[in-house]
Design an enzyme around this catalytic site. Sequence first.
Site, PDB file in Angstrom:
ATOM      1  N   LYS A  40      14.470  33.999  41.033  1.00 57.11           N
ATOM      2  CA  LYS A  40      13.704  33.788  42.268  1.00 57.11           C
ATOM      3  C   LYS A  40      12.451  34.646  42.213  1.00 57.11           C
ATOM      4  O   LYS A  40      12.507  35.818  41.844  1.00 57.11           O
ATOM      5  CB  LYS A  40      14.571  34.174  43.476  1.00 57.11           C
ATOM      6  N   SER A  71      15.849  30.110  51.710  1.00 53.89           N
ATOM      7  CA  SER A  71      14.573  30.268  51.035  1.00 53.89           C
ATOM      8  C   SER A  71      14.666  30.125  49.521  1.00 53.89           C
ATOM      9  O   SER A  71      13.665  29.827  48.878  1.00 53.89           O
ATOM     10  CB  SER A  71      13.975  31.645  51.362  1.00 53.89           C
ATOM     11  N   SER A 130      19.910  32.354  52.853  1.00 53.03           N
ATOM     12  CA  SER A 130      18.989  31.829  51.842  1.00 53.03           C
ATOM     13  C   SER A 130      19.598  31.590  50.472  1.00 53.03           C
ATOM     14  O   SER A 130      18.924  31.064  49.586  1.00 53.03           O
ATOM     15  CB  SER A 130      17.780  32.757  51.689  1.00 53.03           C
TER      16      SER A 130
END
Lengths: 484, 496, 95
Positions: B80, B160, B184
Amino acid sequence: MSTLIEGREGQWELVIGLETHAQVTSEAKLFSGASASFGAKPNSHVSFLDAGMPGMLPVINQRCVEAAVMTGIALNAEINLVSIFDRKNYFYPDLPLGYQISQFSDPIVGEGWLDIELDEGSTKRVGITRLHLEQDAGKSLHDQDPFRTFIDLNRAGVGLMEIVTEPDIHSADEAAAYVTKLREILRYLGVCDGNMEEGSLRCDINISVRKPGGALGTRTEIKNVNSIRFMREAIAFEARRQVEIIEDGGDIDQETRLFDPDRGETRSMRSKEDSHDYRYFPDPDLPPLVLDTNYIAEIKSRMPELPDAKRSRFVNELGLTEYDANVIAADKSSAAYFEKAAEKAEPKLVANWVMGEVFGRLNKDGLSIVEANVAPEELAALVVMIQDGKISGRQAKEAFEKMWSEGMGALAVIQELGLEQISDDGAIKEMVASVISANPDKVAEFKAGKTQLLGFFVGQVMKASKGKANPKAVNAILQEILGQ
Amino acid sequence: MSKSELLQLDIATAGKGLRDGDFTAIELTEAYLDAVEASRELNIFITETPDRAMADAVAADKSIKAGTSSKMTGMPIGMKDLFCTQGIKTTAASNILGEFIPPYESTISARLKAAGTILLGKTNLDEFAMGSSNTTSAFGAAINPWELTEDKKPLTPGGSSGGSAAAVAAGAAIAATGTDTGGSIRQPAAFCGIVGMKPTYGRCSRWGVVAFASSLDQAGPFARTVRDAAIMLETMAGHDPKDSTSAAQATPNFEALIDGGVKGMRVGIPKEYRVEDMPEEIDSIWRRGIEMVTAAGAEVVEVSLPMTMSALPTYYIVAPAEASANLARYDGVRYGARVEGDDLNGMYSATRGQGFGKEVRRRIMIGTYVLSAGYYDAYYKKAQRVRTLISQDFDNAFHSVDALLTPTTPGAAFPIGEKEDDPISMYLNDVFTVPASLAGLPAISVPVGSNENGLPLGLQIIGRPFDEGSVFRLGQALEDAAQFDKRPRLTLEGFK
Amino acid sequence: MSLDRETIVRIAKLARIDVEDSEIDGLASELNNILDWVETLNSISTEGVEPMVGVGVSKAPLRMDNTNDGDIAEAVLANAPDPAPPYFTVPKVIE
Ligand SMILES: [Mg+2]
Ligand SMILES: [Zn+2]
């Protein structure tokens, strides 16, 4: 002492509270491992945390905690077993995180007090509101470039103790006495070097005026005053300014002001204008700082004796005058020097020597006490010889000069100068006997009642000893023998 | 083995293949780099790192040969783009970071690197991890590899950590890292039909991870199986002295804890999660999950978490408040994109006004407001007190049960662009994930079935603090019972 | 507690975020909706309830007072916009 100031319409009372920022003497910063020392190349003492890089996290430096606890104990304050680090949010280029990590609602040290000595010999108790730990900011340089301000973050994140007083201070003298005393304590504890010029100790002055006994007036805050002289000037100016405004029918703005030493005046700091709303909240990167009572006791046990305790011990146990005790205890190293010497010699005599010859020579040579050329043990040896009557005070001074300039020990100097008095009873008796046998007529006159001849005999013995015989001992032995 | 076959392997089987010499890390990496390229239309990666991946692969083969490899050695993963990676651009999917290249490596990515994983690239996310659909990314939304039908709108992978979830689902990474502040990891895992695990707060170091809300942020793995998630978490987890909130807890062998079975375990079903107008598909998948764990030998009991519905509003005070301070450092002074202004404050306001996207600005404003003078007690302090109550709810429940079973999301993946006009309806995506975040509890999302459109649905298991073992065990029971082996179109068609 | 235009401007200034005049009303209504929603918490009694700051570690760890970081000025400045090594710069600040 009156602390009131005279206005056109009568007297005004000054009300002052001080916030002192003391930089903790530590290797590393409060939350990072970067060096906390001064004078390095710009931005070299900066970790990624100190530069506010993404994802960087703070970890508390135990030395700073210990310094706060020590100072809290010295300020007779309660140490809070649980304290919280908060974020104080505002934007400024020298504040890389966009917030200062500080303590707001739950500081590490709570209420305490400090007794200060005023000129008349009276003391006054100043209430301490709190002491908390926080980060220092970096430095903005405004004069390096026509269009830009340069930023050096070397100081960003260095540990500070902010020590806040109650509004108990009512004059520039009291404020000066407070800072002097506080600095003395910080230096004793070794938690802050107290160097105001370098900014390791600086004061924010909260000041207002009121009619004596009346309601508190609106205060202004004068930021970052970095000498005691400036503090006096700032207070005098600001008090006068406020009285004039009020007497002219105006109101005081609650604002942050800056002292300009060149002009001797304070002025409004517009850059701080809109930063009132700091939005303090507990820093979620830092769990509570939790101390246990054993830890505090352990720190207490390691703390040096503080100046007040030292002073009263010097007076009560070592027989020094208040004045001597004050002078010697004002500085930790001087006190240590004195105490070392006083272990072996008469303290009062040692004190005279420290304050006289030692301080005198240090002054002359521009040295500090830790650089003294005569070790306290040697001073003690010299003083002992005076006590024992082996040398006279005048001879001792001569010896001291040589000890200082040549770094020799007391005994060696005395021997080299041939100063040592003959106090040995046997040797003196021998000399007395030979003087008596050489002057039978004078002995007869003496015994017949002409006692003023004693001086003659003393003189003869001293002459025989080449001046080295201890006159007191000669006197005593002569009287003893002639009196028979 | 063909590239397509290599891409079907999970961590456990790929690891065995590598150690047995069936294929090399270089071969595996090449297959994944092809997949990364083939899946570009999904906008999964913000930055691809093929050179770094090949170098990692060479090193991995060496360590396998030398017999010094770990279970993660040779595994091509996505990272990420919230984890700072030394020498590799890190964006947090925001314009404000500009061309920021961290001069340091986050603890998690460093651990994964040290374990011999292969970095394929930095995956897309909502800007500063603020969002539930990946649509707030300054680089455009990542797209869910699952598709309704050919002509329908692209779906969100969730957020997210949408890029990471999409990567694993699409076969563009064998596993990936995520961070979970209010859901997320779990929500995108559910939307993409994979496993996502948020460990106990404090299990994984936050050092070097771009912060959103410090008291909530936790890193965790995305993987295709529960076992893979356990293996990867074991590498990620561990005490970090650089993070004061990192727990001084030994990291158990999570993989070994999977196999205990769930016989005799007490599983709580929180009745308050049966929310008003819950879609039938969610209700039914939840009922199926209950049947599955019951059949596996667990005892299911109803429990009450009375504060459940207060969690989301609490979160939307606490998280923006923390974020408003965490994002104050993006000021155009020391790194990132600067936008000039008339003076210092002009520069600040222009930099931050233009550098942050709409949702980030919105949350900073909310956070600034709830902390501001006069409102702190009414909002922030109040939320903190409610947070205590929420946490106490869980404490109470865990007196009588070992874990909780709930839906992960109130629905399946929705088309990109939906719910954009109404922040609150977007926020409601996290209604089932946020409570465990506020309480700092470990929670996993496991794909258990699909809805009538064929889109995956996940169930969430929440455990006691530091009892990831029970969470994994129940997760494994669900995975075993569900036999959810559907894969999105792209994986199958792209690499046959 | 409802946000008016003035409050939006004040908050934007505090947060150092440029807000166009045309955005203010929209922002006000968005933020008001969110605030109205979070204010549902007011119906919950929290008397005597301790506020929860974080979870997990209940006691901050302490670090030894060693210098083990810094002396990385180049890395610290590497990403700086408009640097004047060894300094960062900002538009001139008038004190
Ligand atoms: Mg202050
Ligand atoms: Zn301060």
